[in-house]
Design a protein around this motif. Sequence first.
Motif, PDB file in Angstrom:
ATOM      1  N   LYS A  36       0.827  -1.207   0.000  1.00 48.78           N
ATOM      2  CA  LYS A  36       0.000   0.000   0.000  1.00 48.78           C
ATOM      3  C   LYS A  36       0.858   1.252   0.000  1.00 48.78           C
ATOM      4  O   LYS A  36       0.576   2.225  -0.704  1.00 48.78           O
ATOM      5  CB  LYS A  36      -0.931   0.000   1.219  1.00 48.78           C
ATOM      6  N   VAL A  37       1.932   1.251   0.788  1.00 45.78           N
ATOM      7  CA  VAL A  37       2.827   2.407   0.854  1.00 45.78           C
ATOM      8  C   VAL A  37       3.523   2.604  -0.487  1.00 45.78           C
ATOM      9  O   VAL A  37       3.620   3.728  -0.988  1.00 45.78           O
ATOM     10  CB  VAL A  37       3.856   2.243   1.995  1.00 45.78           C
ATOM     11  N   ILE A  38       3.993   1.513  -1.085  1.00 41.86           N
ATOM     12  CA  ILE A  38       4.659   1.611  -2.385  1.00 41.86           C
ATOM     13  C   ILE A  38       3.705   2.162  -3.437  1.00 41.86           C
ATOM     14  O   ILE A  38       4.069   3.037  -4.221  1.00 41.86           O
ATOM     15  CB  ILE A  38       5.234   0.241  -2.814  1.00 41.86           C
ATOM     16  N   LYS A  39       2.476   1.672  -3.452  1.00 38.51           N
ATOM     17  CA  LYS A  39       1.487   2.162  -4.417  1.00 38.51           C
ATOM     18  C   LYS A  39       1.222   3.653  -4.214  1.00 38.51           C
ATOM     19  O   LYS A  39       1.163   4.427  -5.170  1.00 38.51           O
ATOM     20  CB  LYS A  39       0.185   1.353  -4.268  1.00 38.51           C
ATOM     21  N   TYR A  40       1.091   4.068  -2.942  1.00 41.54           N
ATOM     22  CA  TYR A  40       0.869   5.482  -2.628  1.00 41.54           C
ATOM     23  C   TYR A  40       2.046   6.323  -3.126  1.00 41.54           C
ATOM     24  O   TYR A  40       1.846   7.365  -3.763  1.00 41.54           O
ATOM     25  CB  TYR A  40       0.682   5.665  -1.118  1.00 41.54           C
ATOM     26  N   LEU A  41       3.263   5.878  -2.856  1.00 42.93           N
ATOM     27  CA  LEU A  41       4.443   6.642  -3.275  1.00 42.93           C
ATOM     28  C   LEU A  41       4.563   6.687  -4.794  1.00 42.93           C
ATOM     29  O   LEU A  41       4.961   7.711  -5.356  1.00 42.93           O
ATOM     30  CB  LEU A  41       5.705   6.040  -2.657  1.00 42.93           C
ATOM     31  N   GLN A  42       4.213   5.600  -5.474  1.00 42.89           N
ATOM     32  CA  GLN A  42       4.231   5.604  -6.934  1.00 42.89           C
ATOM     33  C   GLN A  42       3.230   6.620  -7.477  1.00 42.89           C
ATOM     34  O   GLN A  42       3.536   7.368  -8.413  1.00 42.89           O
ATOM     35  CB  GLN A  42       3.920   4.214  -7.479  1.00 42.89           C
ATOM     36  N   ASN A  43       2.027   6.635  -6.908  1.00 39.00           N
ATOM     37  CA  ASN A  43       1.015   7.593  -7.341  1.00 39.00           C
ATOM     38  C   ASN A  43       1.463   9.025  -7.075  1.00 39.00           C
ATOM     39  O   ASN A  43       1.273   9.911  -7.912  1.00 39.00           O
ATOM     40  CB  ASN A  43      -0.321   7.317  -6.644  1.00 39.00           C
ATOM     41  N   LEU A  44       2.060   9.242  -5.906  1.00 43.11           N
ATOM     42  CA  LEU A  44       2.541  10.570  -5.558  1.00 43.11           C
ATOM     43  C   LEU A  44       3.643  11.011  -6.516  1.00 43.11           C
ATOM     44  O   LEU A  44       3.628  12.144  -7.018  1.00 43.11           O
ATOM     45  CB  LEU A  44       3.051  10.572  -4.112  1.00 43.11           C
ATOM     46  N   ALA A  45       4.576  10.117  -6.800  1.00 39.89           N
ATOM     47  CA  ALA A  45       5.659  10.440  -7.732  1.00 39.89           C
ATOM     48  C   ALA A  45       5.098  10.763  -9.113  1.00 39.89           C
ATOM     49  O   ALA A  45       5.545  11.719  -9.761  1.00 39.89           O
ATOM     50  CB  ALA A  45       6.645   9.286  -7.808  1.00 39.89           C
ATOM     51  N   HIS A  46       4.117   9.999  -9.544  1.00 42.88           N
ATOM     52  CA  HIS A  46       3.507  10.252 -10.854  1.00 42.88           C
ATOM     53  C   HIS A  46       2.857  11.641 -10.891  1.00 42.88           C
ATOM     54  O   HIS A  46       3.011  12.379 -11.867  1.00 42.88           O
ATOM     55  CB  HIS A  46       2.470   9.167 -11.163  1.00 42.88           C
ATOM     56  N   LYS A  47       2.149  12.003  -9.827  1.00 40.59           N
ATOM     57  CA  LYS A  47       1.509  13.323  -9.762  1.00 40.59           C
ATOM     58  C   LYS A  47       2.538  14.440  -9.784  1.00 40.59           C
ATOM     59  O   LYS A  47       2.365  15.447 -10.482  1.00 40.59           O
ATOM     60  CB  LYS A  47       0.643  13.431  -8.502  1.00 40.59           C
ATOM     61  N   VAL A  48       3.611  14.285  -9.042  1.00 37.58           N
ATOM     62  CA  VAL A  48       4.647  15.318  -8.987  1.00 37.58           C
ATOM     63  C   VAL A  48       5.307  15.470 -10.348  1.00 37.58           C
ATOM     64  O   VAL A  48       5.483  16.584 -10.846  1.00 37.58           O
ATOM     65  CB  VAL A  48       5.691  14.988  -7.888  1.00 37.58           C
ATOM     66  N   VAL A  49       5.654  14.353 -10.968  1.00 34.93           N
ATOM     67  CA  VAL A  49       6.318  14.407 -12.273  1.00 34.93           C
ATOM     68  C   VAL A  49       5.374  14.959 -13.338  1.00 34.93           C
ATOM     69  O   VAL A  49       5.799  15.685 -14.234  1.00 34.93           O
ATOM     70  CB  VAL A  49       6.873  13.014 -12.665  1.00 34.93           C
ATOM     71  N   SER A  50       4.080  14.664 -13.226  1.00 33.92           N
ATOM     72  CA  SER A  50       3.148  15.195 -14.228  1.00 33.92           C
ATOM     73  C   SER A  50       3.017  16.712 -14.095  1.00 33.92           C
ATOM     74  O   SER A  50       2.804  17.394 -15.085  1.00 33.92           O
ATOM     75  CB  SER A  50       1.784  14.520 -14.115  1.00 33.92           C
TER      76      SER A  50
END
Length: 65
Positions: A36-50
Motif C-alpha cells: 500500500k505504501v509503495i502504491k501510494y508513493l508511486q502515485n505521488l511520484a507520478h503526480k509530482v512528475v506530471s
Amino acid sequence: MSNLDQEEQLRIANEKITVANEKIVTLENDKDDQGKVIKYLQNLAHKVVSKFPELLDEDEDATQE
C-alpha cells in the motif's frame, strides 16, 4: 520416554508452531502494508512528475553521472 516427556515435547512444539504462525501473519500484514505504501508513493511520484516534468529529466541526468 515417559508420557510426561512426550507431553512436554508436544506442548513445546505447539508453542513453537503458534509463534511461527503469529510471525507469518505479521509478515503477511507487513507485506500488505508495504504494498500500500509503495502504491501510494508511486502515485505521488507520478503526480509530482506530471506537474513538474523537468524533475524527471534532472533525475535521469543524475543517474547517468
